[in-house]
Design an enzyme around this catalytic site. Structure first.
Site, PDB file in Angstrom:
ATOM      1  N   SER A 163      22.640  -1.136 -14.415  1.00  0.00           N
ATOM      2  CA  SER A 163      21.730  -1.267 -15.305  1.00  0.00           C
ATOM      3  C   SER A 163      22.701  -1.425 -16.573  1.00  0.00           C
ATOM      4  O   SER A 163      23.566  -2.440 -16.670  1.00  0.00           O
ATOM      5  CB  SER A 163      20.751  -0.102 -15.549  1.00  0.00           C
ATOM      6  OG  SER A 163      19.676  -0.509 -16.369  1.00  0.00           O
ATOM      7  N   ARG A 233       9.336   6.090 -23.253  1.00  0.00           N
ATOM      8  CA  ARG A 233       9.821   6.415 -21.993  1.00  0.00           C
ATOM      9  C   ARG A 233       8.780   6.179 -20.893  1.00  0.00           C
ATOM     10  O   ARG A 233       9.393   5.452 -19.681  1.00  0.00           O
ATOM     11  CB  ARG A 233      10.124   7.941 -21.913  1.00  0.00           C
ATOM     12  CG  ARG A 233      10.574   8.597 -20.577  1.00  0.00           C
ATOM     13  CD  ARG A 233      11.839   7.905 -20.323  1.00  0.00           C
ATOM     14  NE  ARG A 233      12.464   8.524 -19.131  1.00  0.00           N
ATOM     15  CZ  ARG A 233      13.705   8.095 -18.440  1.00  0.00           C
ATOM     16  NH1 ARG A 233      14.488   7.392 -18.728  1.00  0.00           N
ATOM     17  NH2 ARG A 233      13.943   8.958 -17.395  1.00  0.00           N
ATOM     18  N   ASP A 328      13.946  -4.836  -7.487  1.00  0.00           N
ATOM     19  CA  ASP A 328      14.088  -4.504  -8.782  1.00  0.00           C
ATOM     20  C   ASP A 328      13.703  -5.930  -9.576  1.00  0.00           C
ATOM     21  O   ASP A 328      14.151  -6.762  -9.512  1.00  0.00           O
ATOM     22  CB  ASP A 328      15.682  -4.211  -8.983  1.00  0.00           C
ATOM     23  CG  ASP A 328      16.207  -4.080 -10.294  1.00  0.00           C
ATOM     24  OD1 ASP A 328      15.372  -4.492 -11.468  1.00  0.00           O
ATOM     25  OD2 ASP A 328      17.331  -3.905 -10.580  1.00  0.00           O
ATOM     26  N   HIS A 361      14.104  -1.044  -9.548  1.00  0.00           N
ATOM     27  CA  HIS A 361      15.580  -1.046 -10.287  1.00  0.00           C
ATOM     28  C   HIS A 361      16.293   0.652 -10.064  1.00  0.00           C
ATOM     29  O   HIS A 361      17.336   0.707  -9.868  1.00  0.00           O
ATOM     30  CB  HIS A 361      15.452  -0.946 -11.693  1.00  0.00           C
ATOM     31  CG  HIS A 361      16.395  -0.855 -12.485  1.00  0.00           C
ATOM     32  ND1 HIS A 361      17.532  -2.037 -12.548  1.00  0.00           N
ATOM     33  CD2 HIS A 361      16.780  -0.073 -13.706  1.00  0.00           C
ATOM     34  CE1 HIS A 361      18.121  -1.791 -13.410  1.00  0.00           C
ATOM     35  NE2 HIS A 361      18.018  -0.669 -14.204  1.00  0.00           N
ATOM     36  N   ASP A 362      15.241   1.503 -10.116  1.00  0.00           N
ATOM     37  CA  ASP A 362      15.947   2.975  -9.933  1.00  0.00           C
ATOM     38  C   ASP A 362      16.468   3.126  -8.406  1.00  0.00           C
ATOM     39  O   ASP A 362      17.273   4.025  -8.357  1.00  0.00           O
ATOM     40  CB  ASP A 362      14.671   4.015  -9.864  1.00  0.00           C
ATOM     41  CG  ASP A 362      14.831   4.749 -11.295  1.00  0.00           C
ATOM     42  OD1 ASP A 362      15.495   4.303 -12.323  1.00  0.00           O
ATOM     43  OD2 ASP A 362      13.986   5.511 -11.528  1.00  0.00           O
TER      44      ASP A 362
END
Lengths: 388, 388
Positions: A163, A233, A328, A361-362
């Protein structure tokens, strides 16, 4: 908002971080000088005698230098504890792993929560806050380079990160090619897309819109813009997950009674998101969030090289390992392919893998054996090549 | 936030809407009764003598009944002005087009901004606000059905709509199959996904977190939660567009000077998003936004029919036209395919088209000639079948 929110709407507790301080400071891309320059960092494993086994891990937007040890604020394991450690893919029995809190961060490096200084480096008795100058990914990398010199490391065996960490990897390879033997940009891109900028702007608007932000001077009032930072967040967290991951984790499951109600947290996914928001505010500074998201938005490696991405890597001898994850959608595989094409155009040594994963993405932070095997193999190959 | 934000942080101006009022009210899925029931609506074209040429258009989350005429608050053309009108795909020279402000909305139908009433229908001298009961998509459709009876229309030639409008179409076909000759659910799904719920929850958290929301009683203070509602609109708006559409529209273009700065609206995409937020608050009520997003989240047509979607359409004689857009990631084509499979399983008459478009979810509102041709053809076919 849950009650935990107001309880947590307090300044971050003070923690003493290990750091190197450079009195002469650092001139930034925007022209401002941050002096002294503080670089908070952690090392894992042992640097060998000729300093050839050092690996720099670059952290993502909300990560920090606590890669593989208990986090001093949350008490949780390090953010890459599953990847960095003895016998793990980034093997600290063999490599010396360094991680630096990014410039503009809130875990000890120079940044908005740190004491403001004047042009002569004198402390002005208040935090920088929003007076902290605009920072770029290249500024972050320059600060890390100062630490590298300080540690008497001439070349990293590898620089790697996912990232925003991957953006730093690319900037390292472009700015200090001789200092990077191998580079692994993971789940990233050579620029931040319009959609990514847009999601960041939502988060910033939420922080700016929180009256407790107080024009960025919340530290004067002993408070923090907890609700705004929490919303920032929450929206970011959605972009880190895939729809498949959210569906598998939560689907449309209701919390408790299924009655039609206005109550908050009707669905489990809502409760989860709010929890993400309310724990985040206990470990992150809102002005740092503004600073770092902006640095990501500004990142455009091609633009730094006349608009031609391949020029960033012209003549490079660094060996690259590019990895993306199929689900992602924040940094989709197509953007990694663009990067690989530019590296090919620069005749670079590059391998590329798209990991099949439905975790979004994580995935780069999670248990993805194929990814860990590929990354571990890349590092072992680089080490063998250098005889480390 | 831009100055326009505070200037606009005022209650919505009063507008008199055309509406039908039903004194006996409506019992909702949650068990509450809204009495009287107000149904604000608009009609375009002329109902024929035997009332067989009526088409119901259902609007999306932030749409309203002003489909094809100047909007009374914004002064802009109707939201489907390019599709509904004389000689247009939904031809008002031939069809009589009705659109109803959804129950829970803020353009004249019973909803949070309307005067609250007690169980006997007596006005209590203040708006419903968050005391307005929870509403479902089925409740919205029941309210529209009351208007249908009032207008002495026994059967709609067609019911159609996109996004939340498509959810209403599906609910119409499932709840009142004999009243729907043809149905066109567009860019929608038979349930709201975990990711969709998550994005809605971000918007709700932003509204709840705005101190001007005041527990939902902002009308007591002559203010509105403008910043929270604006953030909600910003994040929703991103989900309506594709990454390609954002990139084409804005890319990474900077506004004015390219200097590194903390200033807001550095990138054009940010300015655009903030504009979307600040204009939205001048035409929409925050408590309506909470009510309607929740109704969408609750929507799960299969769950209303024993967990089997095909059961919702068992024995139907309605002819269906399902349309999706290739770059729509909010209601992706895969969800339309699920719907089509269920309709096939119920032996329904169904045609399906995925329109190639890079404009994202919003494509159903935009100039998409292939879509307009297909929709127009479907309606003409239905009309010919009925001899209209």
């Amino acid at each position: 908002m849950p009650e935990t929110m107001s309880q947590a709407a307090q300044p971050l507790p003070h923690v003493t971080h290990q750091r190197a301080v450079f009195a002469d400071g650092l001139m930034l891309d925007c022209g401002a000088v941050v002096a002294p320059l503080a670089v908070a960092w952690r090392g894992y494993g042992r640097l060998n005698a000729d300093a050839t086994n050092a690996i720099l891990v670059c952290h993502a937007l909300t990560g920090d230098q606590y890669v593989a040890e208990t986090h001093p604020l949350t008490g949780k394991p390090g953010w890459w504890d599953n990847v960095v450690g003895p016998g793990k893919p980034i093997d600290t029995d063999r490599f010396y792993v360094v991680c630096v809190n990014v410039l503009g961060g809130c875990m000890g490096s120079s940044g908005p929560p740190e004491p403001m200084t004047d042009a002569e480096g004198r402390t002005l008795g208040r935090p920088w806050g929003t007076d902290f100058p605009s920072v770029t990914i290249r500024d972050m990398v320059r600060a890390q380079h100062r630490l590298m010199e300080h540690l008497r490391i001439a070349r990293w065996l590898a620089v790697l990160g996912g990232s925003m960490g991957g953006m730093q990897v690319l900037e390292w390879a472009a700015t200090y090619p001789e200092a990077v033997f191998a580079a692994a940009p993971i789940a990233c891109a050579s620029h931040h897309s319009a959609q990514n900028i847009a999601f960041h702007e939502v988060g910033r608007a939420a922080i700016h819109g929180d009256p407790e932000w107080r024009g960025g001077r919340y530290w004067e009032h002993g408070t923090v813009p907890a609700k705004g930072l929490s919303v920032a967040r929450m929206v970011a967290h959605i972009t880190y997950l895939s729809e498949q991951a959210l569906s598998r984790k939560f689907g449309r499951r209701l919390r408790g009674a299924a009655a039609l109600t206005f109550l908050e947290d009707v669905f489990e996914v809502e409760s989860y998101l709010r929890h993400q928001g309310s724990t985040f505010i206990r470990r992150f500074d809102a002005n740092s969030y503004l600073t770092i998201t902006r640095a990501m938005d500004f990142f455009d490696l091609a633009a730094e090289h006349g608009g031609v991405l391949a020029e960033a890597f012209r003549g490079t001898t660094t060996r690259f390992f590019v990895a993306s994850f199929s689900s992602d959608w924040l940094f989709p595989t197509a953007e990694s392919r663009l990067l690989v094409r530019a590296l090919n155009a620069a005749a670079a040594n590059v391998s590329f893998v798209e990991i099949a994963s439905d975790k979004g993405h994580d995935a780069f932070l999670l248990d993805e054996p194929d990814f860990h095997n590929a990354l571990g193999g890349f590092l072992r190959g680089a080490a063998e090549r250098l005889g480390v």
